[in-house]
Design a protein around this motif. Sequence first.
Motif, mmCIF file in Angstrom:
data_model
loop_
_atom_site.group_PDB
_atom_site.id
_atom_site.type_symbol
_atom_site.label_atom_id
_atom_site.label_comp_id
_atom_site.label_asym_id
_atom_site.label_seq_id
_atom_site.Cartn_x
_atom_site.Cartn_y
_atom_site.Cartn_z
ATOM 1 N N LEU A 1 35.177 48.677 51.371
ATOM 2 C CA LEU A 1 34.745 47.298 51.178
ATOM 3 C C LEU A 1 35.937 46.415 50.870
ATOM 4 O O LEU A 1 36.078 45.320 51.412
ATOM 5 N N MET B 1 37.447 43.172 52.920
ATOM 6 C CA MET B 1 37.702 41.903 52.264
ATOM 7 C C MET B 1 39.125 41.442 52.549
ATOM 8 O O MET B 1 39.394 40.273 52.832
ATOM 9 N N SER C 1 33.368 33.137 52.448
ATOM 10 C CA SER C 1 32.165 33.832 52.887
ATOM 11 C C SER C 1 31.116 32.827 53.339
ATOM 12 O O SER C 1 30.981 31.752 52.768
ATOM 13 N N GLY D 1 25.299 41.336 47.562
ATOM 14 C CA GLY D 1 25.572 40.843 48.899
ATOM 15 C C GLY D 1 24.303 40.890 49.734
ATOM 16 O O GLY D 1 23.286 41.450 49.321
ATOM 17 N N VAL E 1 29.746 41.748 54.533
ATOM 18 C CA VAL E 1 30.970 41.763 53.723
ATOM 19 C C VAL E 1 31.922 40.715 54.277
ATOM 20 O O VAL E 1 32.127 40.622 55.483
ATOM 21 N N TRP F 1 28.700 45.064 58.082
ATOM 22 C CA TRP F 1 29.065 46.485 58.066
ATOM 23 C C TRP F 1 27.785 47.310 58.044
ATOM 24 O O TRP F 1 27.039 47.277 57.066
#
Length: 236
Positions: A8, A12, A20, A49, A79, A84
């Motif tokens: 993750l 990022m 985001s 999320g 993400v 994902w």
Amino acid sequence: MSLKRTFLAGLMALCLGVSSLAATDGIYVKRDSMGREIGQLLYIDTDFGAITEVTTCAYKNGEPSLTDVDIFRGTGIFVAEGIWLTKGTSSVGPRDIPVKDVFYMRELKGEDILLSFPEQGGSRTQPDIAGLYQAFENTAIATPNMGRILLEQIGPELTLFDLNKKGVLCNYSGKLASPNRVYTQVPLQKTCHKYEVFNKKSKIVMTYLVAKDLSEAYRVKPNGEALQIYAHGGLG
């Protein structure tokens, strides 16, 4: 497969510097040039999320026949600027092929969501999930896999089991319309998904209840003792 924090963090970092994009909870639909629905995206925001499930299909002979269509269905989490998918299956002809760790880029186009295959790396799904998913309905009911991902995100500190650990058997046990009537210590009145953890002697050692909108989750021990382990905007 677990939503590993290291992976993750890598995703990022890949999208560092780009904010985001938040979408609205609901159902998004992808259509072909003839206006036929060939894909659906469920999107539900959580404190961990947005959890999502994407389904897309390809009609082999141009007709929407369930016996003559290839289907991909994947479940995962949004993400940074991507999606994902950690659990998935491609049903191509007579074969069901397990798929995992699929990453696609995403953009918010007004109220719609555009998925695109990244220029570098990744695994392309078959059929391809890329395309524009148009806002269709502003509510969505989570699938069993989406509820399971929420439990994995909550983590073993509260679930008391590492659901991804080898040897831990956690089965989906169906929907429960009135959980508060079955489990007296659970105030949840919404329809929920039910999951059960079994030991080696096939005895239930833990039950989880996840609201169909992913807003709440509870664990229930065999003696009936219940604890809320997640509330959107509060616990978890």
